[in-house]
Design a protein around this motif. Structure first.
Motif, PDB file in Angstrom:
ATOM      1  N   VAL A  74      95.186  18.323  50.706  1.00  0.00           N
ATOM      2  CA  VAL A  74      96.392  18.413  49.872  1.00  0.00           C
ATOM      3  C   VAL A  74      96.434  19.637  48.954  1.00  0.00           C
ATOM      4  O   VAL A  74      97.492  20.252  48.799  1.00  0.00           O
ATOM      5  CB  VAL A  74      96.575  17.101  49.074  1.00  0.00           C
ATOM      6  N   PRO A  75      95.347  20.053  48.291  1.00  0.00           N
ATOM      7  CA  PRO A  75      95.461  21.216  47.405  1.00  0.00           C
ATOM      8  C   PRO A  75      96.012  22.454  48.109  1.00  0.00           C
ATOM      9  O   PRO A  75      96.900  23.136  47.581  1.00  0.00           O
ATOM     10  CB  PRO A  75      94.024  21.424  46.912  1.00  0.00           C
ATOM     11  N   ALA A  76      95.522  22.753  49.288  1.00  0.00           N
ATOM     12  CA  ALA A  76      96.027  23.915  50.023  1.00  0.00           C
ATOM     13  C   ALA A  76      97.485  23.725  50.403  1.00  0.00           C
ATOM     14  O   ALA A  76      98.286  24.672  50.364  1.00  0.00           O
ATOM     15  CB  ALA A  76      95.179  24.157  51.265  1.00  0.00           C
ATOM     16  N   ARG A  77      97.847  22.503  50.770  1.00  0.00           N
ATOM     17  CA  ARG A  77      99.236  22.232  51.142  1.00  0.00           C
ATOM     18  C   ARG A  77     100.168  22.480  49.954  1.00  0.00           C
ATOM     19  O   ARG A  77     101.254  23.054  50.107  1.00  0.00           O
ATOM     20  CB  ARG A  77      99.363  20.786  51.616  1.00  0.00           C
ATOM     21  N   ALA A  78      99.736  22.067  48.778  1.00  0.00           N
ATOM     22  CA  ALA A  78     100.557  22.282  47.586  1.00  0.00           C
ATOM     23  C   ALA A  78     100.727  23.763  47.284  1.00  0.00           C
ATOM     24  O   ALA A  78     101.817  24.221  46.918  1.00  0.00           O
ATOM     25  CB  ALA A  78      99.929  21.564  46.393  1.00  0.00           C
ATOM     26  N   VAL A  79      99.647  24.524  47.446  1.00  0.00           N
ATOM     27  CA  VAL A  79      99.716  25.966  47.194  1.00  0.00           C
ATOM     28  C   VAL A  79     100.628  26.647  48.208  1.00  0.00           C
ATOM     29  O   VAL A  79     101.470  27.482  47.853  1.00  0.00           O
ATOM     30  CB  VAL A  79      98.295  26.569  47.217  1.00  0.00           C
ATOM     31  N   ARG A  80     100.482  26.290  49.467  1.00  0.00           N
ATOM     32  CA  ARG A  80     101.321  26.909  50.502  1.00  0.00           C
ATOM     33  C   ARG A  80     102.794  26.581  50.311  1.00  0.00           C
ATOM     34  O   ARG A  80     103.671  27.343  50.728  1.00  0.00           O
ATOM     35  CB  ARG A  80     100.851  26.467  51.885  1.00  0.00           C
TER      36      ARG A  80
END
Length: 268
Positions: free
Chosen positions: A65-71
């Motif tokens: 999820v963290p990477a998804r939020a950043v993207r």
């Protein structure tokens, strides 16, 4: 002071309340476009949602999820300039304080590190390539005075935040020459949901001290922590420092830890 944030794209984790909400609101007011990542929303956050602020539901303990939020920032606003890793504190479903090293189990330690350290690692890993595409950026990791003030209380939380401080300096050293500044802001006790919600820190301490929630926050906690100001920190006071640090007005500030703690830390 003009902070030169007009049109900058920011991600703020844990932005539905407390420090994160105050930071998102302040960045928006300075002209930035903001993605707020948090498990839930609040009426206060919902009131900010519009063309320049979007909310993405995000359980940051999920490794994906963290990477998804950043993207999501790049998908919605075309890139990324600012990352504020604010999400932290008690993981979902966990009540703090704990009063002894013997209290948390292996699982407690793992969950604490997932939420307070590993979620930051994953968000930063996704953010750096996006920032490099734009010639640089600014990252602020919200740590804690407990990272520098070891003690028996909340030892797993303090250890995770100490790791976050070390990570911050390491990132600054590697990516500073490429235009990415990385700093920490270390609050002391802040009048947020951690303290104010039912079953939160104020209630736990009130049960131990034979007091009540309001007296703990107004008198007992500031005395117990020897706060020079005599009161808990206001979330906006932390948000103001974060906003200055991500601004181009702080272009020569990196690898630093800014304390906003009411005088909790006494060491030189």
């Amino acid at each position: 002071m003009e902070l030169n944030l007009q049109g900058k794209v920011a991600v703020v984790t844990g932005g539905s309340k407390g420090i994160g909400l105050a930071t998102a609101r302040t960045l928006l007011g300075e002209g930035a476009r903001v993605v707020v990542a948090s498990r839930t929303t609040t009426p206060e956050l919902a009131a900010l949602v519009g063309p320049d602020l979007v909310h993405i539901p995000a359980d940051l303990t999920d490794p994906e999820v963290p990477a998804r939020a950043v993207r999501h920032a790049a998908d919605v606003f075309g890139g990324l300039d600012i990352l504020v890793n604010n999400a932290g504190g008690p993981p979902p479903g966990v009540r703090l304080p704990r009063f002894s090293f013997l209290a948390p189990t292996d699982t407690d330690w793992q969950v604490m590190f997932e939420f307070n350290l590993f979620s930051v690692v994953r968000a930063v890993r996704a953010a750096i390539p996006l920032m490099l595409e734009r010639g640089g950026g600014a990252i602020v990791n919200v740590s804690s005075g407990n990272a520098r003030q070891p003690g028996a209380m909340n030892v797993d939380y303090a250890a995770a935040k100490a790791g976050l401080n070390n990570l911050t300096v390491a990132l600054s050293e590697e990516f500073g020459p490429q235009g990415i500044r990385v700093n920490t802001v270390s609050p002391g006790p802040v009048r947020t949901a951690w303290w104010t919600e039912e079953g939160g820190a104020a209630d736990i301490l009130a049960d131990v001290a034979g007091s009540n929630r309001n007296d703990v926050m107004d008198k007992l906690a500031p005395e117990m922590m020897n706060l020079t100001t005599g009161r808990l920190v206001d979330p906006q006071e932390v948000a103001d420092v974060i906003t200055l640090l991500v601004s181009p007005r702080s272009a020569s500030t990196t690898g630093a830890d800014f304390v906003v703690d009411g005088g909790f830390l006494k060491a030189v």
